[in-house]
Design an enzyme around this catalytic site. Sequence first.
Site, mmCIF file in Angstrom:
data_model
loop_
_atom_site.group_PDB
_atom_site.id
_atom_site.type_symbol
_atom_site.label_atom_id
_atom_site.label_comp_id
_atom_site.label_asym_id
_atom_site.label_seq_id
_atom_site.Cartn_x
_atom_site.Cartn_y
_atom_site.Cartn_z
ATOM 1 N N ASP A 39 0.867 -1.175 0.000
ATOM 2 C CA ASP A 39 0.000 0.000 0.000
ATOM 3 C C ASP A 39 0.912 1.236 0.000
ATOM 4 O O ASP A 39 2.128 1.143 0.156
ATOM 5 C CB ASP A 39 -0.982 -0.016 1.180
ATOM 6 C CG ASP A 39 -2.174 0.914 0.907
ATOM 7 O OD1 ASP A 39 -2.115 1.687 -0.075
ATOM 8 O OD2 ASP A 39 -3.159 0.877 1.662
HETATM 9 C C1 BGC Z 1 -4.994 3.350 0.076
HETATM 10 C C2 BGC Z 1 -5.188 2.311 -1.005
HETATM 11 C C3 BGC Z 1 -5.029 2.934 -2.362
HETATM 12 C C4 BGC Z 1 -3.650 3.570 -2.425
HETATM 13 C C5 BGC Z 1 -3.304 4.151 -3.779
HETATM 14 C C6 BGC Z 1 -3.743 4.184 -0.118
HETATM 15 O O1 BGC Z 1 -3.710 5.278 0.717
HETATM 16 O O2 BGC Z 1 -4.977 2.708 1.330
HETATM 17 O O3 BGC Z 1 -6.456 1.723 -0.871
HETATM 18 O O4 BGC Z 1 -5.227 1.974 -3.354
HETATM 19 O O5 BGC Z 1 -3.592 4.596 -1.457
HETATM 20 O O6 BGC Z 1 -3.928 5.347 -4.034
#
Ligand code: BGC
Length: 752
Positions: free
Chosen positions: A270
């Site tokens: 993530d």
């Molecule tokens: C979130 C994810 C997301 C990623 C990319 C993160 O802050 O937890 O769900 O896909 O950002 O934008």
Amino acid sequence: MDNKTLLEKLNSLSIEEKIGQLIQLTGDFFEGDMDTVVTGPLKKLGLNTDYNIYNTGSILNITNPEKIIRLQTDYLEKSVHKIPLLFMADIIYGYRTIFPIPIAQACSWNYEGIENAASIAAQECYEEGIHVTFSPMVDMVRDPRWGRVMESPGEDTLLAQKYAQSVVLGIQGSNLEDGAVPANKIAACVKHFAAYGAPVAGREYNAVDLSEHALREYYLPGYQAAIEAGAKLVMTAFNTLNGIPATGNEWLNRDVLRQEMKFDGVLISDYAAIEELIMHGYAEDETSAARLALLAGVDVDMKTAVYANQLKNVISGNDYMLELLNEAVYRVLQLKNDLGLFEDPFRGLQEIVKRSTSSILSDEHKQAALSLVEESVVLLKNENNVLPLSKETKVALMGPYAEENSTLGMWAIKGEQTDTINLKTGLLQLVGSDNLSVCRGSYLLPPDARETFDKYADKLAVETGSEEVLLQEAIRHANEAEVIVLALGESIYQSGEGGSRTNPTLPEPQLRLLHELSLLGKRIVLIVYSGRPLILTDVAGKVDAIVQAWYPGTMGGEALANILYGEVNPSGKLAMTFPRSVGQIPVYYNELNTGRPNLKENGSYRFASRYIDEVNEPLYPFGYGLSYTSFEYTLLTVSQKEMKTNESVDIRISVSNTGTYAGKETIQLYIRDKFASIARPVKELKDFKKVFLQSGETTIVEFSVDEDMLKFYGREMEYKSEPGEFEVYIGSSSQQILLSFSFTLLPEDKHE
Ligand code: BGC
């Protein structure tokens, strides 16, 4: 490209080029603007100055097709290895045609509709040049304080599995030949592995402490279903799981995810989660963070400099680490190959942008969104049949959501508010203006709320006019009407990532408006816009009807108008419990019995599992939702009362629509394992059927219970059934059980 050629490609790469494949950056690195950074810590990455940007493997959240063509062309020209870039984005519940948020979709119990929504989102992504979307999120959740409830299919494992499967099939398609993702489809990424939806106290990014049993029994099956449906990617979670950050957890990602769950695709971190291993106090420095993440099997580093700056040191002189690097790079190349990028790095985009036609926001897409909202909305209360409204009734529409276009929710990164059909527009389209007056009534949020919204503060509407003037205007409108339709809700920025709340209620100015209106003696229909179950206990006592709209997306106002005026009969059923009070959280239907259940016949027995200041039951339970018609369940027949493990118990019931409206009903089947080697829940959803019946119509609904439905994780984490007695409950919610019976699973020695 065949595997041999792919392997040759891998072997032709230098170490720097290999590492580059594992790096994901935002588009600003290529163009010098920051408009594609939509989430996460906005800090300079600190990449080493000798980092060659033209080795980078993938780009995050660029969604402009011309820009994608430009970047890919430029990249292929300037990179030595000529391996195309991957473009990934968060298209969670619609690209431009925005569907209801996932928690709402789960309330539809219509998994064909959900698959179709995902398929439309993928089609629009494909036409815009996106290769991978970070969906589905299947983090099961029991705590409405957590902001990301909006992105989740709710509190039940079976619903999480169904959602996972439908969304992956919608995004990627089925029957992938040799793993190839067909045209009009893109790759799906299931997230956040694992158990991100269970942070302590509902506080975003907080620790997750779960028994291995709970993890396997309730949380992992959703991700597993996505993997079985073919999801090409998995995203790690931000949280620790029993003390170890998920992103650096070798047991979780290698033993469980890859070996047991048989995932062989790309594991992406993530946002900045590899670097955050240091903040967790799990990695001493960036080198150790890179080592731990690679050991844990994380292939792609989303948006940090850790892999880029440190992997070379980590693998230097270490054959095992080099092998892990090669594996990770191969998986990324495999994904590019599955998407056909080696044959066409643009996936048809150059031709698509030249075409004069596009499916984006087409009538067909909007129609699909409309149908899904109509099934996602949940009617929570309808006293004295105040709903549906008659077109002759004088209605005063008011509240901050009466004319609000910002009802798309936080993850609609390409959704345009100008496309939204808001409630007022929906009502005007359907009933005209003769019997409809509209005013705002109150602020959305208290005037001093802005500072708590940080980067979203500027997105909040600027309220003008005095609150008192708004209130007096509302009272005037209300007095001239027969029914008040009051559209209230939390701001979209109060839910979503980083949107944890200790007191998930309607905002204070709106509660004041509601209270004042309730003194007028008029009938009130409350429409609630929210990203989570709100605490509506006090509110429910002041209104005649409650319609839970969630964030309904582009077509919300039209769908709600259809429901309010009976053009459509509501059929949504809650995928998550609505607590009566914050102190009950977490409250969910599939709880354990305890040794001292709070039995009604014991009255207010002190030493039972209960509160002394609140009942145990929630305000609205899982599976609950009203209709304008009524259904009767009768004539239960059961094929047998004793079952061998290779048999099934076949069930038939008769379901009749006994009311005056045609309507859809979701018939739910729950099972309770009465005694086992570990305590089992009081009931668990095992199947459901959604049927449409005309007024007066009857149908036969069939279920079949087999051994698989009786299995659970035992003490040694073995997945098995145990012989003994099971109760089966068939009902219209987890609490409203209308038919039941019990049967026995015979022990092996009784199988002759
Ligand atoms: C979130 C994810 C997301 C990623 C990319 C993160 O802050 O937890 O769900 O896909 O950002 O934008």
